[in-house]
Write a protein that holds these residues in place. Structure first.
Motif, PDB file in Angstrom:
ATOM      1  N   THR B 116       0.743  -1.192   0.137  1.00 43.58           N
ATOM      2  CA  THR B 116      -0.188   0.101  -0.225  1.00 43.58           C
ATOM      3  C   THR B 116       0.781   1.283   0.008  1.00 43.58           C
ATOM      4  O   THR B 116       0.639   2.189  -0.717  1.00 43.58           O
ATOM      5  CB  THR B 116      -0.935   0.022   1.177  1.00 43.58           C
ATOM      6  N   GLU B 118       4.104   1.401  -1.317  1.00 43.72           N
ATOM      7  CA  GLU B 118       4.599   1.404  -2.450  1.00 43.72           C
ATOM      8  C   GLU B 118       3.732   2.012  -3.341  1.00 43.72           C
ATOM      9  O   GLU B 118       4.111   2.998  -4.068  1.00 43.72           O
ATOM     10  CB  GLU B 118       5.152  -0.053  -2.750  1.00 43.72           C
ATOM     11  N   ALA B 119       2.557   1.758  -3.368  1.00 43.68           N
ATOM     12  CA  ALA B 119       1.579   2.074  -4.573  1.00 43.68           C
ATOM     13  C   ALA B 119       1.406   3.621  -4.281  1.00 43.68           C
ATOM     14  O   ALA B 119       1.407   4.256  -5.032  1.00 43.68           O
ATOM     15  CB  ALA B 119       0.378   1.263  -4.297  1.00 43.68           C
ATOM     16  N   ARG B 121       3.491   5.767  -3.174  1.00 45.18           N
ATOM     17  CA  ARG B 121       4.807   6.374  -3.698  1.00 45.18           C
ATOM     18  C   ARG B 121       4.933   6.277  -5.129  1.00 45.18           C
ATOM     19  O   ARG B 121       5.157   7.465  -5.844  1.00 45.18           O
ATOM     20  CB  ARG B 121       5.953   5.489  -3.028  1.00 45.18           C
ATOM     21  N   LEU B 122       4.266   5.275  -5.594  1.00 41.13           N
ATOM     22  CA  LEU B 122       4.473   5.451  -7.107  1.00 41.13           C
ATOM     23  C   LEU B 122       3.520   6.182  -7.666  1.00 41.13           C
ATOM     24  O   LEU B 122       3.595   6.861  -8.976  1.00 41.13           O
ATOM     25  CB  LEU B 122       4.076   3.891  -7.535  1.00 41.13           C
ATOM     26  N   LEU B 123       2.359   6.427  -6.984  1.00 40.54           N
ATOM     27  CA  LEU B 123       1.314   7.519  -7.373  1.00 40.54           C
ATOM     28  C   LEU B 123       1.770   8.827  -7.142  1.00 40.54           C
ATOM     29  O   LEU B 123       1.043   9.904  -7.382  1.00 40.54           O
ATOM     30  CB  LEU B 123       0.030   7.335  -6.641  1.00 40.54           C
ATOM     31  N   GLY B 124       3.040   9.103  -6.647  1.00 45.50           N
ATOM     32  CA  GLY B 124       3.660  10.410  -6.539  1.00 45.50           C
ATOM     33  C   GLY B 124       3.561  10.902  -5.118  1.00 45.50           C
ATOM     34  O   GLY B 124       4.060  12.256  -4.949  1.00 45.50           O
ATOM     35  N   THR B 126       4.871  11.998  -1.522  1.00 50.80           N
ATOM     36  CA  THR B 126       6.099  11.876  -0.760  1.00 50.80           C
ATOM     37  C   THR B 126       6.270  10.910   0.281  1.00 50.80           C
ATOM     38  O   THR B 126       5.109  10.512   0.831  1.00 50.80           O
ATOM     39  CB  THR B 126       6.282  13.152  -0.283  1.00 50.80           C
ATOM     40  N   ARG B 127       7.309  10.645   0.870  1.00 52.85           N
ATOM     41  CA  ARG B 127       7.421   9.551   1.825  1.00 52.85           C
ATOM     42  C   ARG B 127       6.426  10.152   3.369  1.00 52.85           C
ATOM     43  O   ARG B 127       5.827   9.325   3.793  1.00 52.85           O
ATOM     44  CB  ARG B 127       8.957   9.523   2.471  1.00 52.85           C
ATOM     45  N   ALA B 130       2.700   9.792   2.269  1.00 53.95           N
ATOM     46  CA  ALA B 130       2.533   8.269   2.216  1.00 53.95           C
ATOM     47  C   ALA B 130       2.277   7.647   3.544  1.00 53.95           C
ATOM     48  O   ALA B 130       1.359   6.883   3.983  1.00 53.95           O
ATOM     49  CB  ALA B 130       3.690   7.241   1.507  1.00 53.95           C
TER      50      ALA B 130
END
Lengths: 218, 211
Positions: B116, B118-119, B121-124, B126-127, B130
């Motif tokens: 979840t 990782e997803a 983060r991939l959607l843009g 930030t840490r 997320a």
């Protein structure tokens, strides 16, 4: 006597009663807890409702208030107990409420088919509890019971307030008499820390040992 | 228990109950802030931090709260730390709460599937985003029962600060018991008020989606 010697002597005097009243309360709490769980599982609905209310009351009220209620309120209803007896009784009731919840969950986790099969084979309720249900759930409830037992060690300190001469009572007595609070309170904290960690360690070893003996796995 | 006694006792007990709730809330808020730091330390890369977190949790969960309070109230002044009783009491309660809070937070965050985050983060995201928008809300849902349990535990534990002279619910009922010479009624009423507060907490945190 030096402060160190006096503190050590107070620990030596108080520790046996702390351990004794703890073990006694765990023992009576376990027995009463099983009985309460059985009554709730097999008894009629009103009994279940009444016991549920009692368990929730004991679990929801601070232990110190319960100890005060029994020790200071008891004599007004003819329950004139010594501090040690009152402490043992209060802690047993407290333990029983928490233990009964563990046993209740244990009962609930056993498939009803096992009870039905036992009944068809002609076993009565007492036999079903003693021969089928308790042995079946022994392993699954053990970690929760051990965890609660360790927590109960810490609750015994509260009994010092109703003048039970256990560890906290004897050691803080030296503190008040000598004003060496820093040393005595540190010694007191370290004693409990050691006792709790050792007991928790022993409980984990026991759990692993029993699991290995019964399941044949680590 | 007669009605006149309840009428006479209730105002003082209610003031005590307000103090109990205020102290508990302060301890829980502070405790979770410290607990978050301890949880962070317990999953840190540095071995020293992890050891500190383990020692902290072991100490505050291994020593009775009563003894921790005595230590803070009587022993700290001898080390030159002369803090007011209320600070010592709430501080100790908070530090103890933190040890349990750290375990709850660590356990709750560990339950969130890494996919979840990782997803997200991939959607843009930030840490920080997320963590705050994805990981923390999912963990909070999982932690809900433990949080209710912790809140009730701290509420009950706050009764012990009466022993270092803080005027809260238990202390008020003690004063009432000795002034009216009716300990049975005083402590029963006190216990009943604790139960009412408990039920309020449980009702407030009930999962409405499941109800």
């Amino acid at each position: 006597m030096s402060i160190v010697a006096e503190t050590l002597w107070a620990v030596a005097r108080g520790l046996p009663l702390t351990v004794g009243i703890w073990l006694a309360s765990v023992a009576t709490g376990l027995v009463a807890g099983v009985l309460v769980a059985c009554a709730r599982h097999f008894g009629p609905r009103p009994v279940n409702a009444l016991l549920l209310a009692m368990v929730e009351t004991v679990r929801g009220v601070p232990f110190v208030v319960q100890a005060f209620l029994l020790y200071y309120g008891g004599p007004f209803i003819g329950l004139d107990l010594t501090p040690i007896l009152a402490g043992w009784l209060a802690l047993s009731v407290y333990a029983a409420a928490y233990f009964s919840e563990v046993f209740r969950a244990g009962f609930a986790a056993i498939p009803p088919g096992h009870t039905e099969a036992a009944r068809l084979l002609g076993l009565d309720t007492r036999q079903i509890i003693a021969r089928i249900l308790l042995p079946e759930m022994a392993l699954s409830v053990l970690p929760a019971l051990a965890n609660l037992a360790v927590i109960l060690i810490k609750e015994t300190a509260i009994l010092s307030i109703i003048t039970v001469p256990e560890l906290t009572f004897t050691v803080s007595g030296v503190g008040s008499a000598t004003f060496a609070f820093a040393q005595t309170m540190t010694a007191l904290a370290l004693s409990y820390w050691l006792l709790v960690e050792l007991t928790a360690h022993a409980a984990r070893r026991l759990e692993r040992g029993i699991a290995r003996a019964t399941l044949g796995t680590a | 228990m007669d009605w006149a006694f309840i009428q006479e006792a209730l105002p003082a007990l209610m003031r005590g109950a307000v103090a109990t709730v205020a102290v508990s809330l302060a301890a829980i808020a502070l405790g979770f802030a410290v607990g978050a730091a301890i949880a962070g330390a317990s999953t840190a890369r540095a071995r020293g931090l992890r050891a500190f977190a383990a020692l902290y949790i072991s100490f505050f969960r291994g020593v009775p709260l009563l003894v921790q309070l005595l230590l803070a109230y009587y022993a700290l002044p001898f080390l030159g730390l002369d803090i007011p009783a209320i600070v010592a009491a709430v501080g100790t309660l908070a530090l103890c709460c933190a040890a349990y809070a750290a375990e709850i937070l660590r356990g709750g965050l560990a339950l969130v599937p890494p996919g979840t985050v990782e997803a997200a983060r991939l959607l843009g995201l930030t840490r920080t985003q997320a963590f705050l928008r994805i990981r923390l809300p999912i963990a909070a849902q999982a932690m809900r029962p433990a949080l209710v349990g912790e809140a009730i535990m701290i509420l009950k534990a706050s009764s012990l600060i009466s022993l270092v002279g803080i005027l809260e619910l238990t202390r008020t009922s003690q004063a009432l018991a000795s002034s009216t010479f009716m300990p049975l009624q005083s402590y029963a009423l006190c216990g009943a008020i604790y139960l009412v507060i408990n039920f309020t907490i449980m009702a407030a945190f009930r999962d409405r989606r499941r109800a």
